[in-house]
Design a protein around this motif. Structure first.
Motif, PDB file in Angstrom:
ATOM      1  N   SER A   1     -14.911 -17.075  -6.669  1.00 34.15           N
ATOM      2  CA  SER A   1     -14.567 -15.783  -6.109  1.00 34.15           C
ATOM      3  C   SER A   1     -13.817 -15.965  -4.804  1.00 34.15           C
ATOM      4  O   SER A   1     -14.014 -16.933  -4.074  1.00 34.15           O
ATOM      5  CB  SER A   1     -15.833 -14.960  -5.854  1.00 34.15           C
ATOM      6  OG  SER A   1     -16.491 -14.685  -7.056  1.00 34.15           O
ATOM      7  N   SER A   2     -12.943 -15.024  -4.500  1.00 36.41           N
ATOM      8  CA  SER A   2     -12.283 -14.996  -3.200  1.00 36.41           C
ATOM      9  C   SER A   2     -12.304 -13.562  -2.695  1.00 36.41           C
ATOM     10  O   SER A   2     -12.168 -12.622  -3.475  1.00 36.41           O
ATOM     11  CB  SER A   2     -10.857 -15.518  -3.303  1.00 36.41           C
ATOM     12  OG  SER A   2     -10.088 -14.700  -4.169  1.00 36.41           O
ATOM     13  N   PHE A   3     -12.488 -13.407  -1.393  1.00 38.03           N
ATOM     14  CA  PHE A   3     -12.578 -12.087  -0.803  1.00 38.03           C
ATOM     15  C   PHE A   3     -11.266 -11.754  -0.105  1.00 38.03           C
ATOM     16  O   PHE A   3     -10.683 -12.598   0.570  1.00 38.03           O
ATOM     17  CB  PHE A   3     -13.697 -12.014   0.245  1.00 38.03           C
ATOM     18  CG  PHE A   3     -15.068 -12.280  -0.305  1.00 38.03           C
ATOM     19  CD1 PHE A   3     -15.374 -12.027  -1.626  1.00 38.03           C
ATOM     20  CD2 PHE A   3     -16.064 -12.784   0.518  1.00 38.03           C
ATOM     21  CE1 PHE A   3     -16.640 -12.267  -2.129  1.00 38.03           C
ATOM     22  CE2 PHE A   3     -17.335 -13.028   0.031  1.00 38.03           C
ATOM     23  CZ  PHE A   3     -17.620 -12.769  -1.301  1.00 38.03           C
ATOM     24  N   ASP A   4     -10.834 -10.548  -0.261  1.00 39.50           N
ATOM     25  CA  ASP A   4      -9.687 -10.044   0.481  1.00 39.50           C
ATOM     26  C   ASP A   4     -10.159  -8.833   1.257  1.00 39.50           C
ATOM     27  O   ASP A   4     -10.608  -7.847   0.661  1.00 39.50           O
ATOM     28  CB  ASP A   4      -8.548  -9.676  -0.483  1.00 39.50           C
ATOM     29  CG  ASP A   4      -7.269  -9.329   0.253  1.00 39.50           C
ATOM     30  OD1 ASP A   4      -7.151  -9.700   1.446  1.00 39.50           O
ATOM     31  OD2 ASP A   4      -6.396  -8.678  -0.336  1.00 39.50           O
ATOM     32  N   ILE A   5     -10.111  -8.910   2.588  1.00 41.44           N
ATOM     33  CA  ILE A   5     -10.551  -7.803   3.438  1.00 41.44           C
ATOM     34  C   ILE A   5      -9.341  -6.961   3.807  1.00 41.44           C
ATOM     35  O   ILE A   5      -8.362  -7.463   4.352  1.00 41.44           O
ATOM     36  CB  ILE A   5     -11.270  -8.312   4.698  1.00 41.44           C
ATOM     37  CG1 ILE A   5     -12.570  -9.025   4.306  1.00 41.44           C
ATOM     38  CG2 ILE A   5     -11.572  -7.159   5.646  1.00 41.44           C
ATOM     39  CD1 ILE A   5     -13.393  -9.514   5.478  1.00 41.44           C
ATOM     40  N   GLN A   6      -9.426  -5.693   3.473  1.00 38.34           N
ATOM     41  CA  GLN A   6      -8.340  -4.750   3.725  1.00 38.34           C
ATOM     42  C   GLN A   6      -8.935  -3.480   4.318  1.00 38.34           C
ATOM     43  O   GLN A   6     -10.152  -3.323   4.430  1.00 38.34           O
ATOM     44  CB  GLN A   6      -7.611  -4.410   2.417  1.00 38.34           C
ATOM     45  CG  GLN A   6      -7.087  -5.595   1.634  1.00 38.34           C
ATOM     46  CD  GLN A   6      -6.617  -5.203   0.255  1.00 38.34           C
ATOM     47  OE1 GLN A   6      -6.593  -4.020  -0.116  1.00 38.34           O
ATOM     48  NE2 GLN A   6      -6.242  -6.190  -0.550  1.00 38.34           N
ATOM     49  N   ALA A   7      -8.036  -2.558   4.672  1.00 38.64           N
ATOM     50  CA  ALA A   7      -8.483  -1.248   5.135  1.00 38.64           C
ATOM     51  C   ALA A   7      -8.825  -0.362   3.940  1.00 38.64           C
ATOM     52  O   ALA A   7      -8.111  -0.352   2.932  1.00 38.64           O
ATOM     53  CB  ALA A   7      -7.397  -0.588   5.971  1.00 38.64           C
ATOM     54  N   LEU A   8      -9.925   0.343   4.044  1.00 36.44           N
ATOM     55  CA  LEU A   8     -10.258   1.339   3.025  1.00 36.44           C
ATOM     56  C   LEU A   8      -9.234   2.472   3.117  1.00 36.44           C
ATOM     57  O   LEU A   8      -8.799   2.843   4.215  1.00 36.44           O
ATOM     58  CB  LEU A   8     -11.661   1.890   3.266  1.00 36.44           C
ATOM     59  CG  LEU A   8     -12.265   2.710   2.125  1.00 36.44           C
ATOM     60  CD1 LEU A   8     -12.923   1.771   1.115  1.00 36.44           C
ATOM     61  CD2 LEU A   8     -13.298   3.705   2.645  1.00 36.44           C
ATOM     62  N   THR A   9      -8.837   3.023   1.989  1.00 41.05           N
ATOM     63  CA  THR A   9      -7.857   4.104   1.962  1.00 41.05           C
ATOM     64  C   THR A   9      -8.486   5.367   1.385  1.00 41.05           C
ATOM     65  O   THR A   9      -9.584   5.342   0.810  1.00 41.05           O
ATOM     66  CB  THR A   9      -6.634   3.720   1.115  1.00 41.05           C
ATOM     67  OG1 THR A   9      -7.045   3.608  -0.267  1.00 41.05           O
ATOM     68  CG2 THR A   9      -6.044   2.392   1.571  1.00 41.05           C
ATOM     69  N   LEU A  10      -7.760   6.463   1.510  1.00 36.02           N
ATOM     70  CA  LEU A  10      -8.251   7.730   0.990  1.00 36.02           C
ATOM     71  C   LEU A  10      -8.486   7.654  -0.517  1.00 36.02           C
ATOM     72  O   LEU A  10      -9.427   8.246  -1.038  1.00 36.02           O
ATOM     73  CB  LEU A  10      -7.254   8.843   1.321  1.00 36.02           C
ATOM     74  CG  LEU A  10      -7.756  10.283   1.214  1.00 36.02           C
ATOM     75  CD1 LEU A  10      -8.938  10.523   2.150  1.00 36.02           C
ATOM     76  CD2 LEU A  10      -6.626  11.265   1.531  1.00 36.02           C
TER      77      LEU A  10
END
Length: 257
Positions: free
Chosen positions: A4-13
């Protein structure tokens, strides 16, 4: 199995429905949330976040991060594995962190304080005494809210620079894979880089995760849920109790990089 790999992003509407459902699923077995759902006005966590997340996304002092499933190969789903809402206290707009996909809402102008009404020699009309609260769930919420207000006044008075966890949820499907730790690591690194502390009011099941991320218990609120329960736990047999639930106020102190 692929790694597994994690990608941290901004939550969007567009993520709001999935995030709200994720939170409701994550807290389905949380004892306090379960009890609040048994009241005469059942607490609906999914509805709460559906209504709250859009306004939080528009708040310039809030950063909401999501972890996206980006496993290699056919296992990649693109699911929101978990998300964390970080609040910022004492930071100017230009000091807010840049996150991939975040819309960077405009800084809100300081709201004008309403002018005081002209004093009158006549006594104001007395307000009626509030009716005693009969809903035990609302009494529980009033008790925990008052304790939170007291903590915030003590932990971050005017002029304090800090960050804090407004909420953190990990999908039951992805629990135990380091998703929560990854979301917290983003915040603790920000603390280390900026010399500020972080705090959280941890739920009963989550405090050990925060502890592993460097948060320390400062104080706690131990609630006897049965004092506020509208009914005994359903389907648990005669004499079943809701038991005690401990909210822990925890701090992360910055480390020198």
């Amino acid at each position: 199995m692929s790694k597994s790999s994690f990608d941290i992003q901004a939550l969007t509407l567009g993520d709001v429905p999935a995030a709200a459902r994720l939170s409701a699923d994550a807290f389905e077995t949380d004892r306090q949330t379960e009890m609040k759902g048994s009241g005469k006005e059942p607490y609906d966590l999914n509805k709460h976040w559906l209504e709250s997340l859009p306004s939080l996304l528009r708040n310039p002092r809030i950063v909401i991060l999501k972890v996206v499933d980006e496993a290699s190969g056919d296992e990649a789903s693109g699911d929101v594995m978990g998300y964390c809402i970080w609040g910022f206290r004492g930071f100017q707009p230009e000091e807010m962190p840049v996150v991939e996909g975040r819309s960077h809402p405009p800084a809100d102008a300081s709201p004008a304080k309403p002018k005081d009404k002209q004093e009158s020699s006549a006594d104001p009309e007395p307000k009626p005494e509030p009716e005693p609260e009969t809903d035990p769930i609302k009494r529980l919420e009033a008790r925990t809210s008052a304790d939170m207000q007291a903590w915030m006044a003590e932990a971050m008075p005017e002029g304090t620079r800090c960050i804090f966890v407004v909420g953190l949820s990990v999908s039951p499907k992805y629990q135990g894979r380091g998703v929560g730790s990854a979301l917290l690591r983003w915040g603790t690194r920000f603390c280390d880089d900026n010399g500020v502390f972080a705090w959280v009011q941890s739920s009963e099941p989550a405090w050990r995760m925060y502890g592993k991320s460097g948060f320390q218990v400062i104080r706690a609120l131990d609630m006897d849920l049965d004092e506020y329960a509208p009914m005994p736990p359903p389907n648990e047999g005669p004499g079943a109790k809701w038991g005690h639930y401990v909210f822990r106020y925890m701090k992360y102190l910055p480390k020198k990089r």
